[in-house]
Design an enzyme around this catalytic site. Sequence first.
Site, short mmCIF file in Angstrom:
data_model
loop_
_atom_site.label_atom_id
_atom_site.label_comp_id
_atom_site.label_asym_id
_atom_site.label_seq_id
_atom_site.Cartn_x
_atom_site.Cartn_y
_atom_site.Cartn_z
N LYS A 1 -12.78 14.41 4.63
CA LYS A 1 -13.88 13.91 3.80
C LYS A 1 -14.79 12.99 4.59
CE LYS A 1 -14.33 10.18 0.99
NZ LYS A 1 -14.01 9.21 -0.07
N ARG B 1 0.85 -1.21 0.00
CA ARG B 1 0.00 0.00 0.00
C ARG B 1 0.88 1.25 0.00
NH1 ARG B 1 -2.90 -3.46 3.63
NH2 ARG B 1 -2.10 -2.45 5.50
N LYS C 1 -18.78 17.55 -2.66
CA LYS C 1 -18.37 16.46 -3.55
C LYS C 1 -19.61 15.65 -3.93
CE LYS C 1 -15.26 12.48 -3.83
NZ LYS C 1 -13.89 12.06 -3.62
N GLU D 1 -19.69 15.02 1.13
CA GLU D 1 -19.93 14.10 0.01
C GLU D 1 -21.20 13.28 0.21
OE1 GLU D 1 -16.88 11.13 -0.69
OE2 GLU D 1 -17.83 10.47 -2.53
P1 13P Z 1 -14.54 7.49 -6.98
O1 13P Z 1 -14.10 8.64 -7.83
O2 13P Z 1 -13.84 6.19 -7.29
O3 13P Z 1 -16.03 7.37 -6.87
O4 13P Z 1 -14.01 7.79 -5.50
C1 13P Z 1 -14.13 9.04 -5.00
C2 13P Z 1 -14.37 8.96 -3.55
O5 13P Z 1 -13.63 9.53 -2.77
C3 13P Z 1 -15.55 8.22 -3.08
O6 13P Z 1 -15.78 8.48 -1.74
#
Ligand code: 13P
Length: 341
Positions: A136, A45, A222, A177
């Site tokens: 996030k 990782r 987001k 998000e």
């Molecule tokens: P994806 O662009 O693969 O959807 O991932 C973005 C992300 O941070 C999802 O929480």
Amino acid sequence: MVEKLQDIAAAMVARGKGILAADESSGTIKKRFDTIGLTSTEDARRDYREMLFRAEPAMSQRISGVILYDETLRQKAADGTPLVELIRNAGAVPGIKVDMGAKPLAGYPGETVTEGLDGLRERLAEYYELGARFAKWRGVISISNDLPTKGAIHANAHALARYAALCQEAGIVPIVEPEILMDGTPGDHSIDRCYEVTDAVLKAVFAELDLARVALDGMVLKPNMVIDGKNARKASVEEVAEKTVKCLKANVPSDVAGIAFLSGGQSDEEATAHLSAMNAANDLPWPVTFSYGRALQAAALKAWGGRSENVAAGQRAFSHRAEMNGLAAIGNWKRELETAA
Ligand code: 13P
């Protein structure tokens, strides 16, 4: 020096740049590594993420910030440099995923609420010390004939707002998000059904952000794009761009510092084409860019394949996607640029 939330948020959505979502949890990164037949060890990782964070010209020219998972925020590169330092040296902002994942919502079969509010104030203080300047939290909403319910939308919007307020108190910019899944089950919903649900969710989210006294100019939204389910008919690029912009304009106050989309299972090129079409055809009240995970990383992961001799190839693949998406963020991407690479 205490940085202003507004300055950090502006840097995250700087013109022609966007965010790399590299915050896959241990379970998710294992799934990604499975696709190249690689065992997910701590070193693997580290090697993979170090490859991305050292990739040029992507990192210094097209990536404004990187979302990390807890383990990565604490990890060092093979030569002992903290990975956070690599990100900062490239001129990008380190960020951290702070939610603890979507868990079944009691009383609402088939729906989830994202957990992680308990103890979040203390975790944010530590993340700030470790160098994170944004965070996030992802709320997940599924579409079926009868879902989502109002109850699940409310629970997720409320959690997002409480998270965002705690982030701002800690000097950390929240990425808010609310993801409406395109690849959920059954995933055959129409673009118009996605519009209706995205509209309802954004309304609920901004009502809760207002109640929680979140400063909109110190946060980044987001969202998903307004798009057909993965197993449905494919709307044109123009239709996705037009319906997404319409839905955002109807719901997102112009004070919001910026919008950075998730890719959500779109192909690399679709995610880029949609973003470019939105920026090319519209006069938008906020910067509109990318915060992609899979659409920035898939090609790089494949080119690397877990082998040290392929690091340069992996970095080239990542730099190409970052360049294409950086151009899309200013409406300047063209399909011919893909084949010219
Ligand atoms: P994806 O662009 O693969 O959807 O991932 C973005 C992300 O941070 C999802 O929480």
